[in-house]
Write an enzyme that holds these catalytic residues in place. Structure first.
Site, mmCIF file in Angstrom:
data_model
loop_
_atom_site.group_PDB
_atom_site.id
_atom_site.type_symbol
_atom_site.label_atom_id
_atom_site.label_comp_id
_atom_site.label_asym_id
_atom_site.label_seq_id
_atom_site.Cartn_x
_atom_site.Cartn_y
_atom_site.Cartn_z
ATOM 1 N N TYR A 195 -7.867 5.260 2.917
ATOM 2 C CA TYR A 195 -7.203 5.671 1.677
ATOM 3 C C TYR A 195 -6.943 7.178 1.662
ATOM 4 O O TYR A 195 -6.023 7.645 0.990
ATOM 5 C CB TYR A 195 -8.042 5.223 0.471
ATOM 6 C CG TYR A 195 -8.176 3.705 0.462
ATOM 7 C CD1 TYR A 195 -7.140 2.909 -0.007
ATOM 8 C CD2 TYR A 195 -9.293 3.079 1.008
ATOM 9 C CE1 TYR A 195 -7.231 1.517 0.038
ATOM 10 C CE2 TYR A 195 -9.385 1.694 1.060
ATOM 11 C CZ TYR A 195 -8.348 0.917 0.577
ATOM 12 O OH TYR A 195 -8.422 -0.445 0.644
ATOM 13 N N ARG A 214 -4.709 -2.283 9.295
ATOM 14 C CA ARG A 214 -4.729 -3.745 9.199
ATOM 15 C C ARG A 214 -4.829 -4.375 10.579
ATOM 16 O O ARG A 214 -5.827 -4.170 11.237
ATOM 17 C CB ARG A 214 -3.524 -4.270 8.432
ATOM 18 C CG ARG A 214 -3.855 -5.641 7.813
ATOM 19 C CD ARG A 214 -2.677 -6.312 7.214
ATOM 20 N NE ARG A 214 -2.101 -5.624 6.102
ATOM 21 C CZ ARG A 214 -2.469 -5.764 4.829
ATOM 22 N NH1 ARG A 214 -3.445 -6.576 4.538
ATOM 23 N NH2 ARG A 214 -1.856 -5.116 3.877
ATOM 24 N N ASP A 230 0.686 1.670 8.696
ATOM 25 C CA ASP A 230 0.159 0.921 9.842
ATOM 26 C C ASP A 230 1.031 1.042 11.101
ATOM 27 O O ASP A 230 0.566 0.768 12.202
ATOM 28 C CB ASP A 230 0.030 -0.576 9.497
ATOM 29 C CG ASP A 230 -0.908 -0.828 8.333
ATOM 30 O OD1 ASP A 230 -1.557 0.138 7.877
ATOM 31 O OD2 ASP A 230 -0.990 -1.970 7.863
ATOM 32 N N GLY A 264 0.826 -1.206 0.000
ATOM 33 C CA GLY A 264 0.000 0.000 0.000
ATOM 34 C C GLY A 264 0.858 1.252 0.000
ATOM 35 O O GLY A 264 1.937 1.257 0.596
ATOM 36 N N LYS A 323 8.511 0.789 5.314
ATOM 37 C CA LYS A 323 7.339 1.568 4.908
ATOM 38 C C LYS A 323 6.073 0.946 5.464
ATOM 39 O O LYS A 323 5.976 -0.273 5.497
ATOM 40 C CB LYS A 323 7.250 1.580 3.378
ATOM 41 C CG LYS A 323 5.971 2.128 2.826
ATOM 42 C CD LYS A 323 5.258 1.200 1.830
ATOM 43 C CE LYS A 323 4.560 0.054 2.471
ATOM 44 N NZ LYS A 323 3.599 -0.654 1.596
ATOM 45 N N THR A 324 5.150 1.691 5.912
ATOM 46 C CA THR A 324 3.740 1.334 6.097
ATOM 47 C C THR A 324 3.080 2.334 7.019
ATOM 48 O O THR A 324 3.626 2.678 8.084
ATOM 49 C CB THR A 324 3.478 -0.095 6.634
ATOM 50 O OG1 THR A 324 2.066 -0.242 6.805
ATOM 51 C CG2 THR A 324 4.148 -0.443 7.943
ATOM 52 N N ARG A 363 1.392 -5.728 -4.916
ATOM 53 C CA ARG A 363 1.487 -6.653 -3.779
ATOM 54 C C ARG A 363 1.944 -8.051 -4.181
ATOM 55 O O ARG A 363 1.745 -9.011 -3.434
ATOM 56 C CB ARG A 363 0.124 -6.747 -3.073
ATOM 57 C CG ARG A 363 -0.292 -5.493 -2.329
ATOM 58 C CD ARG A 363 -1.402 -5.794 -1.347
ATOM 59 N NE ARG A 363 -1.907 -4.597 -0.691
ATOM 60 C CZ ARG A 363 -1.336 -4.032 0.368
ATOM 61 N NH1 ARG A 363 -0.255 -4.553 0.900
ATOM 62 N NH2 ARG A 363 -1.865 -2.956 0.905
ATOM 63 N N ASP A 368 6.123 -5.338 6.387
ATOM 64 C CA ASP A 368 6.687 -6.565 6.957
ATOM 65 C C ASP A 368 6.784 -7.692 5.925
ATOM 66 O O ASP A 368 7.831 -8.343 5.805
ATOM 67 C CB ASP A 368 5.902 -7.010 8.201
ATOM 68 C CG ASP A 368 4.404 -7.134 7.954
ATOM 69 O OD1 ASP A 368 3.894 -6.468 7.035
ATOM 70 O OD2 ASP A 368 3.745 -7.909 8.657
ATOM 71 N N ASP A 369 5.726 -7.890 5.154
ATOM 72 C CA ASP A 369 5.755 -8.977 4.166
ATOM 73 C C ASP A 369 6.790 -8.698 3.069
ATOM 74 O O ASP A 369 7.524 -9.591 2.651
ATOM 75 C CB ASP A 369 4.376 -9.160 3.530
ATOM 76 C CG ASP A 369 3.428 -9.928 4.450
ATOM 77 O OD1 ASP A 369 3.910 -10.794 5.205
ATOM 78 O OD2 ASP A 369 2.219 -9.659 4.424
HETATM 79 P P1 FBP Z 1 0.999 -2.044 3.672
HETATM 80 O O1 FBP Z 1 1.085 -3.006 4.804
HETATM 81 O O2 FBP Z 1 1.351 -2.625 2.373
HETATM 82 O O3 FBP Z 1 1.764 -0.791 3.948
HETATM 83 O O4 FBP Z 1 -0.518 -1.580 3.492
HETATM 84 C C1 FBP Z 1 -1.215 -1.024 4.533
HETATM 85 C C2 FBP Z 1 -2.675 -0.853 4.246
HETATM 86 O O5 FBP Z 1 -2.964 0.498 3.971
HETATM 87 C C3 FBP Z 1 -3.509 -1.376 5.411
HETATM 88 O O6 FBP Z 1 -3.646 -0.396 6.415
HETATM 89 C C4 FBP Z 1 -4.795 -1.763 4.749
HETATM 90 O O7 FBP Z 1 -5.461 -2.763 5.456
HETATM 91 C C5 FBP Z 1 -4.332 -2.279 3.417
HETATM 92 O O8 FBP Z 1 -3.122 -1.623 3.132
HETATM 93 C C6 FBP Z 1 -5.308 -2.031 2.294
HETATM 94 O O9 FBP Z 1 -4.832 -2.635 1.144
HETATM 95 P P2 FBP Z 1 -5.278 -2.300 -0.323
HETATM 96 O O10 FBP Z 1 -4.543 -1.068 -0.740
HETATM 97 O O11 FBP Z 1 -4.801 -3.475 -1.090
HETATM 98 O O12 FBP Z 1 -6.736 -2.080 -0.318
#
Ligand code: FBP
Length: 552
Positions: free
Chosen positions: A426, A253, A206, A82, A203-204, A146, A176-177
């Site tokens: 978002y 998440r 979260d 994300g 990065k994240t 992803r 993390d992933d």
């Molecule tokens: P990352 O772990 O890749 O940084 O993504 C975080 C996040 O924004 C979460 O908070 C959320 O649950 C998820 O991505 C949403 O994913 P998508 O963009 O695929 O809808």
């Protein structure tokens, strides 16, 4: 090209603040090994899997002779997962570092995330391109994705692409992933006799990629400030209109770091923290009671309004829901083909009710139909439930209404309950980065360059002392393997970077827990206002309250 606002133009001119050492010539920046950090768990298994990467020391950068200084490098960068505000500044810092070292250095960007590396889809990152994205949000300079690199063919193709471009390093910007993937890629390259480095960047939004060396992942600061501004505005609207309870679900998440930071920023009436719900083994009913008691108490004061913050991962932390979700996951893992062949959602819901173990099936049946459907939707490529698609706030609203009707029938409540639901996610992921994230990301990119220059493969860029001014930040790197443990996923044991959840004995949570009873009743909200990019440093540059409280 986007039509640019005045702020957009003004942000190009912002010069990120950097650790003092980065102002030195590259020839005078030395990599200094510090302590060997071993993983906390599963050491033997990790040693076997990461034969080449295990047991390396942490590094920091300080003054001293750099024997690699003028070496021209070929580097590839990819953005994974994300978006998080500041990604473009990681690329700017990496690009500027490369060019500061040698004008002959080259940077390419793999398009659309890890799949760009596997499929050799790339673009040349030039000075003009970087200048068009400095200090702006989004990941659109090169795109993100992803895709998980997991099959032998994908690993082979990734190495093939890196060799094709004569790369010295691949920089993986991810959570993390993605950083787990970076560690596996580094090991794969080493096993195959390649000296190409793989370097990670944390990065994240979260905030769950963190430890003693990674004090914060980038993007958390900007995202939480964006949400806190909006929550603050809603907190002001609530006592103005005096008619709604606002239920606000916040992205993040699994971890509740975002919800906790927003609670500290705004003092909303009720904030649920998933980690506490799990630790106390709370049922869905008990979670609802937490909200209901604030609604009833505020109503008794004549205040039939309020604000509730809900972390998006909550549902997975309520033990009974967790069991239900694991039941669905297990079913989907084994019978996905049959399940997907069903004509529609009505049949899918019926299938679940029939095939789940009885307790889980009863709970599934008791949930509103929308939630049942959302639980059945596809998993993400890492096998996670797509929690951002489950409308937990609506589930809680319907349960709160039921409880209040019962309380009213028992003469315990005579208020009026009306509500609004919101989801903030978002909206915060591509905002113009705060000065903190702009500075931090630029410095992370520069650090990634230094790690690549020194040949540190399987490392993640680390910048410490983040609660102090940027000039006092301590750049370095730590081995990715030191952050890993073994988890059972999709029926087998896998090395993974463990998500850092909210610690209930940590200072930020304790600070929140000590005040929440007061906040549940009070209408004395804290209004953080919008992100400020220009003005006194106390307003423009202060790090998140989580970081400030942690480091206080
Ligand atoms: P990352 O772990 O890749 O940084 O993504 C975080 C996040 O924004 C979460 O908070 C959320 O649950 C998820 O991505 C949403 O994913 P998508 O963009 O695929 O809808």
């Amino acid at each position: 090209m986007l039509e640019r606002s005045p702020l957009h133009n003004a942000r190009f001119a912002y010069i990120p603040k950097i650790p003092e050492i980065f102002a030195s010539p590259i020839a005078a920046i030395k990599a200094i090994p510090t302590e060997v950090i071993e993983p906390r768990q599963d050491k033997e298994a990790l040693k076997r899997i990461f034969e080449h990467s295990f047991g390396k020391p942490a590094m920091k950068f300080g003054s001293g002779e750099n024997i690699f200084a003028a070496k021209p490098l070929q580097v590839g960068v990819l953005l994974s997962g994300g978006p998080a505000p500041g990604g473009h500044n990681v690329i700017s810092g990496l690009f500027d570092g490369l060019k500061k070292g040698s004008n002959a250095s080259r940077l390419i960007g793999f398009k659309g995330g890890p799949s760009g590396l596997v499929n050799n889809s790339f673009l040349e990152i030039t000075a003009d391109l970087v200048d068009a994205y400095r200090n702006t949000g989004g990941f659109d300079m090169v795109g993100s994705g992803r895709t998980k690199i997991e099959t032998p063919e994908q690993f082979e193709k990734a190495l093939g692409t890196a060799k094709l471009h004569n790369l010295d390093a691949v920089v993986v910007v991810g959570g993390d992933d993605s950083n787990t993937n970076a560690a596996l890629l580094a090991e794969y390259f080493a096993i195959h006799g390649s000296s190409i480095c793989v370097v990670g960047v944390p990065k994240t939004i979260d905030g769950d990629l963190r430890n003693e060396w990674i004090e914060s992942s980038f993007g958390f600061d900007t995202a939480t400030r964006t949400y806190s501004e909006l929550i603050g505005n809603i907190c002001r609207d609530a006592p103005s209109g005096r008619k709604y309870w606002h239920f606000i679900r916040l992205m993040g998440r699994s971890a509740s770091h975002i919800a906790l930071e927003c609670a500290l920023q705004t003092r909303a009436n009720v904030t649920l923290i998933s980690e506490e719900v799990a630790a106390k083994g709370m049922s869905l009913g008990q979670v609802v009671d937490t909200i209901v008691s604030s609604v009833i108490a505020r109503s008794a004061k004549g205040e039939d309004f309020g604000v509730v913050l809900i972390p998006e991962g909550l549902i997975e932390f309520v033990p009974e829901m967790k069991t239900l979700i694991s039941g669905i996951n297990a079913l989907l893992a084994h019978e996905e083909k049959d399940f997907k062949a069903l004509p529609g959602i009505v049949e899918q819901r019926a299938y679940m009710k029939q095939r789940l173990p009885s307790e889980a099936s009863r709970l599934f049946t008791s949930l509103p139909e929308d939630i049942q459907a959302q639980l059945c939707w596809d998993r993400d490529p890492h096998g996670n439930v797509q929690v951002s698609r489950i409308e937990t706030e609506k589930l809680l609203i319907s349960m709160v209404r039921q409880r209040l009707s019962k309380a009213a029938a028992e003469g315990l409540y005579s208020g009026k309950f009306d509500y609004q639901s919101h989801f903030l996610g978002y909206e915060g992921r591509c905002a113009f980065p705060t000065n903190f994230d702009a500075d931090y990301c630029y410095s992370l990119g520069f650090t990634a360059y230094l790690l690549a220059l020194n040949g540190f493969t399987g490392y993640i860029a680390s910048i410490r002392n983040l609660a102090s001014p940027a000039s006092e930040w301590i750049p370095g790197g730590i081995p990715l393997v030191s952050m890993m443990n073994i988890e059972h996923r999709h029926g087998s044991d896998k090395p993974v970077i463990k998500k850092a959840l909210v610690e209930l004995d940590g200072k930020p949570f304790r600070h929140f827990a000590a005040q929440r009873d007061k906040w549940a009743l009070s209408t004395d909200y804290r209004l953080p206002g919008g992100i400020q990019y220009f003005g006194p440093p106390a307003i423009t540059d202060a790090p998140s309250l989580t970081l400030q409280i942690e480091r206080s």
